[in-house]
Design an enzyme around this catalytic site. Structure first.
Site, PDB file in Angstrom:
ATOM      1  CB  SER A   1       6.451  -0.022   0.476  1.00  0.00           C
ATOM      2  OG  SER A   1       5.561  -0.931   0.490  1.00  0.00           O
TER       3      SER A   1
ATOM      4  CD  GLU B   1      -1.831 -13.122   3.255  1.00  0.00           C
ATOM      5  OE1 GLU B   1      -1.897 -14.139   3.853  1.00  0.00           O
ATOM      6  OE2 GLU B   1      -3.030 -13.198   3.257  1.00  0.00           O
TER       7      GLU B   1
ATOM      8  CE  LYS C   1       7.755  -2.264   3.693  1.00  0.00           C
ATOM      9  NZ  LYS C   1       7.324  -3.283   3.953  1.00  0.00           N
TER      10      LYS C   1
ATOM     11  CD  GLU D   1       2.720 -12.393  -1.186  1.00  0.00           C
ATOM     12  OE1 GLU D   1       2.768 -11.626  -0.377  1.00  0.00           O
ATOM     13  OE2 GLU D   1       1.545 -12.981  -1.215  1.00  0.00           O
TER      14      GLU D   1
ATOM     15  CB  ALA E   1      12.180 -13.138  -0.228  1.00  0.00           C
TER      16      ALA E   1
ATOM     17  CG  ASP F   1      -1.042  -8.530   9.830  1.00  0.00           C
ATOM     18  OD1 ASP F   1      -0.536  -7.607   9.193  1.00  0.00           O
ATOM     19  OD2 ASP F   1      -1.853  -9.533  10.413  1.00  0.00           O
TER      20      ASP F   1
ATOM     21  CB  SER G   1      -0.255  -0.045   1.058  1.00  0.00           C
ATOM     22  OG  SER G   1      -1.688  -0.572   1.602  1.00  0.00           O
TER      23      SER G   1
HETATM   24  N1  LIG Z   1      11.743  -8.856   0.524  1.00  0.00           N
HETATM   25  C1  LIG Z   1      11.395  -9.214  -0.480  1.00  0.00           C
HETATM   26  N2  LIG Z   1      11.946 -10.029  -0.859  1.00  0.00           N
HETATM   27  C2  LIG Z   1      11.016 -10.479  -2.477  1.00  0.00           C
HETATM   28  N3  LIG Z   1      10.227  -9.803  -2.480  1.00  0.00           N
HETATM   29  C3  LIG Z   1       9.377  -9.317  -1.098  1.00  0.00           C
HETATM   30  C4  LIG Z   1       9.711  -8.813  -0.196  1.00  0.00           C
HETATM   31  N4  LIG Z   1       9.431  -7.587   1.187  1.00  0.00           N
HETATM   32  C5  LIG Z   1       8.435  -7.795   0.194  1.00  0.00           C
HETATM   33  N5  LIG Z   1       8.206  -8.262  -0.911  1.00  0.00           N
HETATM   34  C6  LIG Z   1       6.939  -8.770  -2.161  1.00  0.00           C
HETATM   35  O1  LIG Z   1       6.797  -7.171  -2.016  1.00  0.00           O
HETATM   36  C7  LIG Z   1       5.169  -6.606  -2.051  1.00  0.00           C
HETATM   37  C8  LIG Z   1       5.153  -5.677  -0.869  1.00  0.00           C
HETATM   38  O2  LIG Z   1       5.504  -6.055   0.301  1.00  0.00           O
HETATM   39  P1  LIG Z   1       5.466  -4.751   0.890  1.00  0.00           P
HETATM   40  O3  LIG Z   1       5.682  -5.872   2.313  1.00  0.00           O
HETATM   41  O4  LIG Z   1       6.367  -3.515   0.559  1.00  0.00           O
HETATM   42  O5  LIG Z   1       4.122  -4.450   1.603  1.00  0.00           O
HETATM   43  P2  LIG Z   1       2.690  -5.254   1.808  1.00  0.00           P
HETATM   44  O6  LIG Z   1       3.497  -5.479   3.641  1.00  0.00           O
HETATM   45  O7  LIG Z   1       2.715  -6.938   1.331  1.00  0.00           O
HETATM   46  O8  LIG Z   1       1.631  -4.611   1.917  1.00  0.00           O
HETATM   47  P3  LIG Z   1       1.594  -3.899   2.481  1.00  0.00           P
HETATM   48  O9  LIG Z   1       1.548  -2.225   2.878  1.00  0.00           O
HETATM   49  O10 LIG Z   1      -0.629  -3.361   2.287  1.00  0.00           O
HETATM   50  O11 LIG Z   1       0.199  -4.516   3.655  1.00  0.00           O
HETATM   51  C9  LIG Z   1       4.877  -8.213  -1.442  1.00  0.00           C
HETATM   52  O12 LIG Z   1       3.909  -8.630  -2.434  1.00  0.00           O
HETATM   53  C10 LIG Z   1       5.603  -9.093  -0.842  1.00  0.00           C
HETATM   54  O13 LIG Z   1       5.527 -10.378  -1.375  1.00  0.00           O
END
Ligand SMILES: Nc1ncnc2c1ncn2[C@@H]1O[C@H](COP(=O)(O)OP(=O)(O)OP(=O)(O)O)[C@@H](O)[C@H]1O
Ligand SMILES: O=C(O)C[C@H](Cc1nc2cc(Cl)cc(Cl)c2[nH]1)c1ccc(Cl)cc1
Length: 324
Positions: A46, A174, A63, A118, A114, A170, A44
């Site tokens: 990022s 996911e 991020k 997920e 990662a 949380d 949301s």
């Molecule tokens: N370290 C990482 N490596 C690979 N993909 C990632 C990583 N961190 C986040 N992602 C992917 O990027 C997307 C955004 O993740 P992010 O944590 O920024 O937001 P979110 O927590 O998923 O969304 P919100 O802010 O709405 O809760 C997600 O789909 C997540 O799977």
């Protein structure tokens, strides 16, 4: 035989080479230290993109948050909490923060990548692949062996957080990502809560998690503690095996009602030990849950027959069982 002395460049007078390298590794990074690549996902607030550190060739996830958006949405506190949490937690199953910096428009978290996405998509993929092969997808989730392995890694990660006096608040599939080695990397600490050493009670009264994983005590008296993270683990255990969470209504309110009434059931072919484990965790009274703080914590959870023969020590060094 003549020996030729190697003429090396004169070392910079002020620092020996290894000192200047050490200096390098602690220097605050800037955007130009990285080359940004494909987008890994969107949140949301990022965007997460692949980031290669030019000096070392190391590949991370960046991020990236837009400052204006963060300010407008009043998320400054969450972003700083996420930074402080990631900075303080060091565990193989928790995503590691390597650098945090900003430029005029954005904030940057440089974290472990990662590359296997997920856990949630693997649970679903397992179900889909069995469907596409048209054989009966026995339970809909992962195999019992995979479910045991990944549940154990999640328990180990949450046990570490609790020992660091941190509630995640949380936990859900996911937020459980998978590294290139297919071990878990727990993420999303913006809503976590860390208690100071002198705070005797680890109890939080603010944030509500995600409906399918929220504990009944959070809905009734707004209080969450270690036993609330434990409740989420129980929900995930059910989902790892069946492919869906135990409490799922047609909307958030319906889901909350199911949680409060403990309204869930097991599919007929649920392995009996897994069923027993989940039944002992998904208990309305937080202190009666298997693994509750008041019952001595996660040791009795790890000793449950479902984990019979599972070697908890050094799981992060082992090759995970194949999921596909
Ligand atoms: N370290 C990482 N490596 C690979 N993909 C990632 C990583 N961190 C986040 N992602 C992917 O990027 C997307 C955004 O993740 P992010 O944590 O920024 O937001 P979110 O927590 O998923 O969304 P919100 O802010 O709405 O809760 C997600 O789909 C997540 O799977
Ligand atoms: O440089 C540091 O390490 C601390 C800063 C603190 C910080 N500066 C900010 C500026 C803005 Cl506009 C918003 C937030 Cl959330 C801000 N947080 C910071 C920078 C980047 C990230 Cl990802 C988090 C915190």
């Amino acid at each position: 035989s003549s020996s030729t002395s190697m003429v090396t460049d004169p070392k910079p007078l002020h620092l020996s080479s290894n000192q200047s390298n050490a200096k390098q590794s602690t220097r605050k990074r800037v955007v130009s230290d990285f080359e940004f690549g494909r987008t890994l996902g969107e949140g949301s607030y990022s965007t997460v993109v692949e980031a290669t550190e030019k000096a070392t060739g190391r590949v991370y996830a960046a991020k990236i948050l837009d400052k204006r958006h963060i300010i407008k949405e009043k998320k400054i506190k969450y972003v700083n909490i996420e930074r402080d949490m990631l900075q303080a937690l060091h565990h193989p199953f928790i995503v590691r923060l390597h650098y945090a910096f900003q430029d005029s428009q954005s904030l940057y978290f440089i974290i472990d990548i990662a590359s296997n996405g997920e856990l949630l998509s693997w649970i679903r993929k397992r179900c889909l692949s069995s469907f596409s092969h048209v054989f009966i997808c026995s339970l809909g989730g992962l195999s019992e062996e995979c479910a045991r392995f990944y549940l154990a890694e999640i328990i180990a990660a949450v046990e570490y957080m609790h020992m660091e006096r941190t509630l995640h608040r949380d936990i859900k599939p996911e937020n459980i990502l998978l590294g290139s080695d297919m071990h878990i990397l727990v993420t999303d600490f913006g809503t976590a809560k860390m208690f100071r050493k002198d705070e005797k009670e680890m109890r939080a009264y603010s944030f509500v998690g995600t409906a399918e994983y929220v504990s009944p005590e959070l809905l009734t008296d707004k209080a969450a503690d270690c036993n609330s993270d434990l409740w989420a683990i129980g929900c995930i255990a059910y989902q790892l095996l069946t492919g869906r969470p135990p409490f799922k209504g047609s909307n958030e309110y319906q889901t909350f009602q199911k949680v409060l009434k403990l309204d869930f059931s097991f599919p007929p072919n649920m392995p009996p030990q897994a069923r027993d484990l989940i039944e002992r965790i998904l208990v309305l009274d937080p202190e009666k849950r298997l693994g509750a703080t008041q019952r001595g914590g996660f040791e009795e959870l790890k000793a449950h027959p479902f984990f019979e023969g599972f070697e908890w020590q050094g799981v992060e060094m082992r090759t995970p069982p194949p999921m596909a």
